[in-house]
Design an enzyme around this catalytic site. Sequence first.
Site, mmCIF file in Angstrom:
data_model
loop_
_atom_site.group_PDB
_atom_site.id
_atom_site.type_symbol
_atom_site.label_atom_id
_atom_site.label_comp_id
_atom_site.label_asym_id
_atom_site.label_seq_id
_atom_site.Cartn_x
_atom_site.Cartn_y
_atom_site.Cartn_z
ATOM 1 N N ARG A 91 43.450 43.830 29.249
ATOM 2 C CA ARG A 91 43.165 43.859 30.697
ATOM 3 C C ARG A 91 43.421 45.284 31.175
ATOM 4 N NH1 ARG A 91 42.371 44.249 35.494
ATOM 5 N NH2 ARG A 91 42.528 42.600 37.079
ATOM 6 N N GLU A 119 34.649 39.347 40.562
ATOM 7 C CA GLU A 119 34.490 38.189 39.700
ATOM 8 C C GLU A 119 33.007 37.942 39.418
ATOM 9 O OE1 GLU A 119 36.957 36.401 38.306
ATOM 10 O OE2 GLU A 119 38.418 37.743 39.214
ATOM 11 N N ARG A 133 47.899 38.900 27.704
ATOM 12 C CA ARG A 133 46.948 39.981 27.471
ATOM 13 C C ARG A 133 47.658 41.333 27.476
ATOM 14 N NH1 ARG A 133 42.923 38.659 32.368
ATOM 15 N NH2 ARG A 133 44.950 38.922 33.368
#
Length: 261
Positions: free
Chosen positions: A70, A78, A112
């Site tokens: 990330r 999004e 992540r």
Amino acid sequence: MRPSFAFSKFTVWLLCVGMLLGCQKSQEQAQETNQVPTEEQAVENGYKVIAIKDGDTVELLKDGKPLRVRLQGVDCPEKNQDYGTRARQFTSDLVFGKFVQLVVQDVDRYGRTVGEIILPDGRSLNQELVKNGFAWHYTAYSKDQELARLEAEARAEKRGLWEGPSPQAPWEFRQSRRGNSANAANTKSDNSGSSSKKTSSSGATAIAKGGKVHICQSKGSKTFHVYSNCSLLERCKSSKAAITLAQANREKRTPCKSCAD
């Protein structure tokens, strides 16, 4: 003696030609090696990008396994937002299938790796997204002054998503969706609760009005029924009877889950 001398000259000529061809082939192989790095050289130069999840999340190949990364300090629209697909494509064009450097900053709550991706030419993918108007500076998790400057510049130049009149920040978009989901769940719960209360009320009223409950007189039966036409009671192969609720309690019978809940 003359034939022997001629043969020696011919042999020397063949050897020279062979050496020249060998040198040329070695040079060609060296050029190919310089143009196409080996796997070992590629790994030393970074990690290969094997997947693009969205604009700010990619997967690298590390030690033969996918590593989800990330991007630190940026938040792309999004997929269901304006510029969400474009942001993903922008990231894909810059890094997919290429070897990049990873500067690890943290590991988030989803497991992540959080960090900065350095492109083969030395640019920062994080900065390029913000600079070109494909991401916000994620100020909730970053105080990076360069990202702040790049966002202000992109806003002023109306680049990418900033060409719209009022673009919605992705964290606000996610929060609004969670709010809608919670409201829907609460509505469903309320409706379910109302239905349950209605059923319980109806069952209690039926007992109060008739003063009787219904039972199956089989040896193994341990329940009572509010309604004589209960589907479970109709399966009774023995005789049926109507008794008072107090009597059913004395016999330690429990309410039928189908009609007395």
